[in-house]
Design a protein around this motif. Structure first.
Motif, PDB file in Angstrom:
ATOM      1  N   GLN A  29       5.971  -3.659  -2.164  1.00 33.87           N
ATOM      2  CA  GLN A  29       4.895  -4.578  -2.513  1.00 33.87           C
ATOM      3  C   GLN A  29       3.658  -4.360  -1.648  1.00 33.87           C
ATOM      4  O   GLN A  29       2.535  -4.247  -2.166  1.00 33.87           O
ATOM      5  CB  GLN A  29       5.379  -6.024  -2.338  1.00 33.87           C
TER       6      GLN A  29
ATOM      7  N   LEU B 111       2.017  -0.694  -2.356  1.00 33.20           N
ATOM      8  CA  LEU B 111       1.284  -0.596  -3.618  1.00 33.20           C
ATOM      9  C   LEU B 111       0.052  -1.501  -3.622  1.00 33.20           C
ATOM     10  O   LEU B 111      -0.999  -1.121  -4.146  1.00 33.20           O
ATOM     11  CB  LEU B 111       2.212  -0.959  -4.775  1.00 33.20           C
ATOM     12  N   SER B 112       0.168  -2.688  -3.039  1.00 30.56           N
ATOM     13  CA  SER B 112      -0.986  -3.592  -2.990  1.00 30.56           C
ATOM     14  C   SER B 112      -2.093  -3.020  -2.125  1.00 30.56           C
ATOM     15  O   SER B 112      -3.281  -3.141  -2.458  1.00 30.56           O
ATOM     16  CB  SER B 112      -0.552  -4.958  -2.448  1.00 30.56           C
TER      17      SER B 112
ATOM     18  N   VAL C 211       7.581  -7.105  -8.102  1.00 27.78           N
ATOM     19  CA  VAL C 211       6.495  -6.383  -7.439  1.00 27.78           C
ATOM     20  C   VAL C 211       5.267  -6.309  -8.343  1.00 27.78           C
ATOM     21  O   VAL C 211       4.134  -6.523  -7.900  1.00 27.78           O
ATOM     22  CB  VAL C 211       6.967  -4.968  -7.041  1.00 27.78           C
ATOM     23  N   TRP C 212       5.486  -6.001  -9.624  1.00 27.78           N
ATOM     24  CA  TRP C 212       4.373  -5.920 -10.575  1.00 27.78           C
ATOM     25  C   TRP C 212       3.642  -7.254 -10.703  1.00 27.78           C
ATOM     26  O   TRP C 212       2.416  -7.308 -10.772  1.00 27.78           O
ATOM     27  CB  TRP C 212       4.914  -5.483 -11.931  1.00 27.78           C
TER      28      TRP C 212
ATOM     29  N   LEU D 272       1.537  -7.946  -7.433  1.00 25.76           N
ATOM     30  CA  LEU D 272       0.662  -6.873  -6.976  1.00 25.76           C
ATOM     31  C   LEU D 272      -0.783  -7.334  -6.817  1.00 25.76           C
ATOM     32  O   LEU D 272      -1.422  -7.107  -5.783  1.00 25.76           O
ATOM     33  CB  LEU D 272       0.732  -5.695  -7.949  1.00 25.76           C
TER      34      LEU D 272
ATOM     35  N   MET E  95      -3.087  -7.731  -3.436  1.00 24.60           N
ATOM     36  CA  MET E  95      -4.235  -6.825  -3.478  1.00 24.60           C
ATOM     37  C   MET E  95      -5.517  -7.573  -3.118  1.00 24.60           C
ATOM     38  O   MET E  95      -6.351  -7.066  -2.352  1.00 24.60           O
ATOM     39  CB  MET E  95      -4.366  -6.212  -4.870  1.00 24.60           C
TER      40      MET E  95
END
Length: 297
Positions: A86, A89-90, A167-168, A171, A175
């Motif tokens: 997490q 990717l963020s 996680v998606w 995100l 972010m």
């Protein structure tokens, strides 16, 4: 006298501003926590019948309960996989959309939309999308000549599927937080690094990460707490199955309290979850604080 009265007025104003938040915390956090601790020493059902004092009986039962340790392992598995993925990717998304343009603004909006949607709704939608019989993803896999897998009924792929959807969903939320931290870094640091001949990766590791450490500390701790409390997508998508492979601690608390009607033991599991979350969060925060201090030296 005027200084004393002014100081008293400021203190009173501060208390008045804090009072609504503290009232909400007391009603929905502190009081329920105290009640849960008290209930963990009793044995009773939802109708408050057979209210019997158990002492530490529920805690002794906890340490010999295979379902609890299975749910504990699943929760730790979810957290250990979710938090690094997490945050990584963020952070990548935040770096990529940092520039000010219509395209980057559009990407920010697209990434953030899942964060404001209900996890229940998202879980239902994804359950249909990856369904082996009617899911569009499985249809595309069949068109490519591969045999689709029923992900949510697979003991191997059910938990990774739940992790990826979680996680998606989060995100865009992390972010935005990391993007605010990135915007707070002075551009002169990067300009000076470019003059010294630093490349993109060097600027990222030597400037971005150290300067972003306070924001990273908050996001990591918040992500850990949220991961330990995962419930919505598990309850909607798998109900803890298959074969209890995705049953988490919160889902076990729910099933114990509202399906088995054992409120005393459910309160015991809740107390254990609180202690686990508190200890891991404090240790992580202290570790991140030390890293922040060393990065600033």
């Amino acid at each position: 006298m005027k200084k004393k009265s002014l100081g008293y007025a400021r203190k009173r104003a501060g208390i008045l501003f804090v009072l609504p938040s503290m009232t909400v915390l007391a009603v929905f956090v502190f009081i329920p926590l105290i009640v849960a601790v008290i209930f963990s020493f009793f044995n009773f059902n939802m109708m408050l019948t057979n209210f019997q004092f158990q002492g530490f009986g529920n805690y002794q039962k906890l340490f010999h309960d295979g379902k609890f340790f299975n749910a504990l392992w699943n929760t730790i598995y979810y957290t250990v996989c979710t938090v690094p993925l997490q945050i990584m990717l963020s952070l990548i998304a935040a770096v990529l959309v940092k520039r000010q343009s219509w395209f980057h603004s559009f990407c920010k909006t697209v990434f953030f939309i899942p964060a404001i949607c209900s996890m229940t709704v998202i879980s239902i939608i994804w359950s249909f999308l990856i369904n082996k019989d009617i899911g569009v993803f499985c249809y595309w896999i069949e068109c490519l000549g591969f045999e689709p897998i029923d992900l949510l009924k697979s003991t191997t792929w059910a938990m990774p599927t739940v992790i990826l959807i979680g996680v998606w969903k989060k995100l865009g939320f992390y972010m935005v937080i990391l993007l605010a931290g990135l915007n707070g870094i002075d551009e002169t640091y990067y300009e000076a690094a470019e003059i010294d001949g630093a490349g993109g990766l060097q600027k990222f590791w030597k400037i971005t990460v150290p300067m972003l450490m306070p924001t990273l500390s908050f996001t990591i701790v918040d992500c850990i707490i949220g991961s330990f409390q995962v419930f919505d997508q598990v309850y909607v998508m798998t109900q803890g199955g298959p074969l209890f492979k995705t049953q988490t601690l919160v889902q076990l608390i729910y099933s114990t309290a509202f399906e088995s009607f054992d409120m005393g033991y459910a309160s015991t599991i809740a107390v254990a979850l609180f202690v686990l979350t508190f200890v891991v969060s404090v240790l992580t925060f202290r570790r991140m604080t030390r890293n922040e201090q060393s990065a600033m030296m």
